[in-house]
Scaffold this motif. Structure first.
Motif, PDB file in Angstrom:
ATOM      1  N   VAL A   1      -4.996  29.356  17.994  1.00 48.86           N
ATOM      2  CA  VAL A   1      -4.179  28.198  17.631  1.00 48.86           C
ATOM      3  C   VAL A   1      -4.095  28.183  16.109  1.00 48.86           C
ATOM      4  N   GLU A   2      -3.109  27.446  15.609  1.00 45.96           N
ATOM      5  CA  GLU A   2      -2.937  27.326  14.171  1.00 45.96           C
ATOM      6  C   GLU A   2      -4.169  26.652  13.553  1.00 45.96           C
ATOM      7  N   ALA A   3      -4.534  27.047  12.346  1.00 43.18           N
ATOM      8  CA  ALA A   3      -5.652  26.440  11.600  1.00 43.18           C
ATOM      9  C   ALA A   3      -6.989  26.580  12.311  1.00 43.18           C
ATOM     10  N   SER A   4      -7.119  27.618  13.115  1.00 47.11           N
ATOM     11  CA  SER A   4      -8.392  27.839  13.795  1.00 47.11           C
ATOM     12  C   SER A   4      -9.455  28.252  12.785  1.00 47.11           C
ATOM     13  N   LEU A   5     -10.663  27.842  13.050  1.00 49.21           N
ATOM     14  CA  LEU A   5     -11.744  28.024  12.080  1.00 49.21           C
ATOM     15  C   LEU A   5     -12.362  29.410  12.183  1.00 49.21           C
ATOM     16  N   ARG A   6     -12.827  29.900  11.061  1.00 46.12           N
ATOM     17  CA  ARG A   6     -13.570  31.149  11.026  1.00 46.12           C
ATOM     18  C   ARG A   6     -14.871  30.967  11.823  1.00 46.12           C
ATOM     19  N   PRO A   7     -15.184  31.839  12.798  1.00 49.80           N
ATOM     20  CA  PRO A   7     -16.395  31.647  13.612  1.00 49.80           C
ATOM     21  C   PRO A   7     -17.676  31.531  12.783  1.00 49.80           C
ATOM     22  N   THR A   8     -17.780  32.290  11.690  1.00 51.14           N
ATOM     23  CA  THR A   8     -19.003  32.236  10.881  1.00 51.14           C
ATOM     24  C   THR A   8     -19.171  30.855  10.237  1.00 51.14           C
ATOM     25  N   VAL A   9     -18.050  30.235   9.866  1.00 48.38           N
ATOM     26  CA  VAL A   9     -18.116  28.890   9.278  1.00 48.38           C
ATOM     27  C   VAL A   9     -18.476  27.879  10.374  1.00 48.38           C
ATOM     28  N   ALA A  10     -17.887  28.061  11.556  1.00 41.82           N
ATOM     29  CA  ALA A  10     -18.213  27.185  12.689  1.00 41.82           C
ATOM     30  C   ALA A  10     -19.706  27.256  12.991  1.00 41.82           C
ATOM     31  N   ARG A  11     -20.291  28.475  12.954  1.00 46.18           N
ATOM     32  CA  ARG A  11     -21.717  28.610  13.247  1.00 46.18           C
ATOM     33  C   ARG A  11     -22.554  27.880  12.183  1.00 46.18           C
ATOM     34  N   ALA A  12     -22.108  27.974  10.921  1.00 47.71           N
ATOM     35  CA  ALA A  12     -22.842  27.294   9.848  1.00 47.71           C
ATOM     36  C   ALA A  12     -22.802  25.777  10.058  1.00 47.71           C
ATOM     37  N   LEU A  13     -21.659  25.244  10.491  1.00 44.62           N
ATOM     38  CA  LEU A  13     -21.560  23.800  10.753  1.00 44.62           C
ATOM     39  C   LEU A  13     -22.509  23.416  11.884  1.00 44.62           C
ATOM     40  N   VAL A  14     -22.561  24.260  12.911  1.00 40.93           N
ATOM     41  CA  VAL A  14     -23.460  24.016  14.049  1.00 40.93           C
ATOM     42  C   VAL A  14     -24.917  23.969  13.552  1.00 40.93           C
ATOM     43  N   LEU A  15     -25.307  24.928  12.732  1.00 39.63           N
ATOM     44  CA  LEU A  15     -26.698  24.964  12.244  1.00 39.63           C
ATOM     45  C   LEU A  15     -27.001  23.741  11.377  1.00 39.63           C
ATOM     46  N   LEU A  16     -25.998  23.309  10.603  1.00 41.86           N
ATOM     47  CA  LEU A  16     -26.191  22.137   9.746  1.00 41.86           C
ATOM     48  C   LEU A  16     -26.424  20.866  10.578  1.00 41.86           C
ATOM     49  N   SER A  17     -25.945  20.872  11.822  1.00 41.46           N
ATOM     50  CA  SER A  17     -26.100  19.679  12.672  1.00 41.46           C
ATOM     51  C   SER A  17     -27.506  19.579  13.287  1.00 41.46           C
ATOM     52  N   GLU A  18     -28.405  20.495  12.934  1.00 46.65           N
ATOM     53  CA  GLU A  18     -29.785  20.503  13.448  1.00 46.65           C
ATOM     54  C   GLU A  18     -29.792  20.557  14.981  1.00 46.65           C
ATOM     55  N   PRO A  19     -29.202  21.595  15.564  1.00 48.65           N
ATOM     56  CA  PRO A  19     -29.085  21.646  17.028  1.00 48.65           C
ATOM     57  C   PRO A  19     -30.444  21.682  17.725  1.00 48.65           C
ATOM     58  N   ALA A  20     -30.534  21.005  18.871  1.00 47.32           N
ATOM     59  CA  ALA A  20     -31.774  20.985  19.655  1.00 47.32           C
ATOM     60  C   ALA A  20     -31.436  21.248  21.122  1.00 47.32           C
ATOM     61  N   ASP A  21     -32.453  21.697  21.882  1.00 43.80           N
ATOM     62  CA  ASP A  21     -32.236  22.138  23.266  1.00 43.80           C
ATOM     63  C   ASP A  21     -31.597  21.079  24.170  1.00 43.80           C
ATOM     64  N   GLY A  22     -31.944  19.805  23.949  1.00 42.93           N
ATOM     65  CA  GLY A  22     -31.481  18.758  24.867  1.00 42.93           C
ATOM     66  C   GLY A  22     -30.176  18.104  24.447  1.00 42.93           C
ATOM     67  N   ASP A  23     -29.435  18.726  23.524  1.00 46.58           N
ATOM     68  CA  ASP A  23     -28.260  18.066  22.937  1.00 46.58           C
ATOM     69  C   ASP A  23     -27.064  17.920  23.871  1.00 46.58           C
ATOM     70  N   VAL A  24     -26.452  16.720  23.811  1.00 46.40           N
ATOM     71  CA  VAL A  24     -25.063  16.575  24.254  1.00 46.40           C
ATOM     72  C   VAL A  24     -24.247  16.763  22.977  1.00 46.40           C
ATOM     73  N   PHE A  25     -23.395  17.778  22.989  1.00 40.56           N
ATOM     74  CA  PHE A  25     -22.726  18.240  21.771  1.00 40.56           C
ATOM     75  C   PHE A  25     -21.227  18.041  21.906  1.00 40.56           C
ATOM     76  N   LEU A  26     -20.587  17.438  20.900  1.00 42.49           N
ATOM     77  CA  LEU A  26     -19.162  17.088  20.994  1.00 42.49           C
ATOM     78  C   LEU A  26     -18.351  17.639  19.831  1.00 42.49           C
ATOM     79  N   ASP A  27     -17.192  18.268  20.156  1.00 38.28           N
ATOM     80  CA  ASP A  27     -16.150  18.536  19.154  1.00 38.28           C
ATOM     81  C   ASP A  27     -14.896  17.824  19.635  1.00 38.28           C
TER      82      ASP A  27
END
Ligand SMILES: C[S@@+](CC[C@H](N)C(=O)[O-])C[C@H]1O[C@@H](n2cnc3c(N)ncnc32)[C@H](O)[C@@H]1O
Length: 352
Positions: free
Chosen positions: A178-204
């Motif tokens: 899709v237009e303006a799709s994000l670079r996967p490496t940047v998406a992964r960095a955003l995910v790591l910045l969110s302090e992901p944990a095993d029990g997460d309900v995660f929303l985009d």
């Protein structure tokens, strides 16, 4: 062994943390868009990194003059490098392949633009150095087994053997675009910045082609992935890219200003918001940012984290400013494909 990786400028710190955690690596400094590290991890493990665009085994690093003598200096660094053989060994272990003869190519890049020579001349100088060092190797223009990359930045030459290929930066899952799709490496960095944990309900809530959801799925365990977009084409693209993986996951068409989700039901929100270049587009974004912030404040659990990427930092800060239960923990600049943007991390106060 010493290695370095390219990352989107602004994400060096997050990449260093991923590298330290995944490879038990020792930090060896960083510069704009490049992180240096040492590790004894098997070279294949470096290919599992999510925030890096490319990884290299270090061959040489040192000052080169802007004048034409810089070409000879660069050639000497490479020809005399005590690290070259080990760097080649790391590549052979990372990407084992039966071959009769090593083929190689040189990629020369530069940042400063001050030099009195062109990139092609640097490439030729390095090619001569490699040919002198490894006379049995064969130079080829394309589809080489080995790639020797050299980057000249701020008077320093950085040279390494590339361990990764294009699938590190582009991945293999983005079948539907899709237009303006994000670079996967940047998406992964955003995910790591969110302090992901095993029990997460995660929303985009504005998921586009689903990059952020997929990178969260690739990162590790979670309880549930939730995503949606206002455009049916984006919802379809996300479903195609996800395929049968990353369950449980729900992807729906919705308006991020009116989410069909219960209050306090989400642990992490990560979102790459639309941003506009023209003034008119900016005005139109205001109601979207305000509605998005209202919904984030509502659906996040107390103690939950939201991470947003946008170039509209002021608009986002104003929209979130209306919700005292959310506080802005960090904001920092990121360059995404040459475009300036900002990464904002918010937390919801625990007592709400
Ligand atoms: C910058 S793109 C997101 C790209 C995505 N991160 C990716 O990697 O593909 C922003 C997305 O927000 C969506 N969007 C815009 N307004 C929306 C709204 N009110 N509700 C939900 N999605 C919306 C757009 O359709 C677009 O797909």
């Amino acid at each position: 062994m010493q290695f370095y990786a390219f990352v989107a400028p602004g994400l060096e710190e997050i990449a260093q943390r991923e590298i330290a955690a995944h490879l038990a690596a020792e930090r060896q400094g960083q510069q704009r868009g490049v992180v240096f590290f040492a590790t004894d991890a098997p070279p294949q493990a470096l290919l599992e990194l999510g925030t890096t665009e490319d990884v290299f085994a270090l061959v040489a690093r040192g000052p080169v003059a802007a004048g034409r003598e810089g070409l000879a200096q660069a050639g000497a660094f490479v020809a005399e490098s005590p690290l070259f053989a080990d760097a080649v060994g790391a590549q052979r272990r990372a990407r084992p392949k039966r071959i009769k003869r090593i083929t190689y190519r040189i990629v020369a890049q530069r940042r400063s633009g001050q030099q009195r020579y062109v990139r092609q001349e640097m490439r030729r100088a390095l090619q001569q150095a490699v040919a002198w060092r490894f006379p049995r190797w064969k130079y080829v223009a394309e589809r080489a087994l080995l790639e020797v990359w050299a980057l000249e930045a701020a008077g320093e030459l950085l040279c390494g053997v590339r361990l990764s290929d294009q699938t590190m930066r582009h991945r293999t899952y983005k079948v539907a675009q899709v237009e303006a799709s994000l670079r996967p490496t940047v998406a992964r960095a955003l995910v790591l910045l969110s302090e992901p944990a095993d029990g997460d309900v995660f929303l985009d809530p504005m998921c586009g082609a689903g990059t952020i959801l997929i990178e969260r799925g690739l990162h590790g365990r979670y309880a549930q992935l939730l995503g949606g977009d206002i455009r049916p084409a984006a919802v379809a693209a996300t479903r195609t890219n996800i395929g049968p993986r990353y369950k449980p996951i729900a992807v729906r068409q919705w308006d991020a200003r009116d989410l069909p989700l219960a209050d306090g039901s989400v642990d992490r929100v990560v979102c790459n918001l639309p941003f506009g270049k023209k003034m008119g587009e900016r005005q139109a974004l205001r109601p979207l940012y305000e509605g998005f912030a209202r919904e984030v404040a509502r659906v996040l659990k107390p103690g939950g984290v939201a991470v947003c990427l946008t170039s509209e930092r002021t608009l986002l800060a104003k929209a979130f400013g209306a919700w005292p239960q959310l506080y802005l923990e960090r904001t920092f600049p990121v360059e995404v494909l040459g475009q300036p943007a900002f990464c904002c991390k918010l937390k919801k106060l625990a007592e709400y």
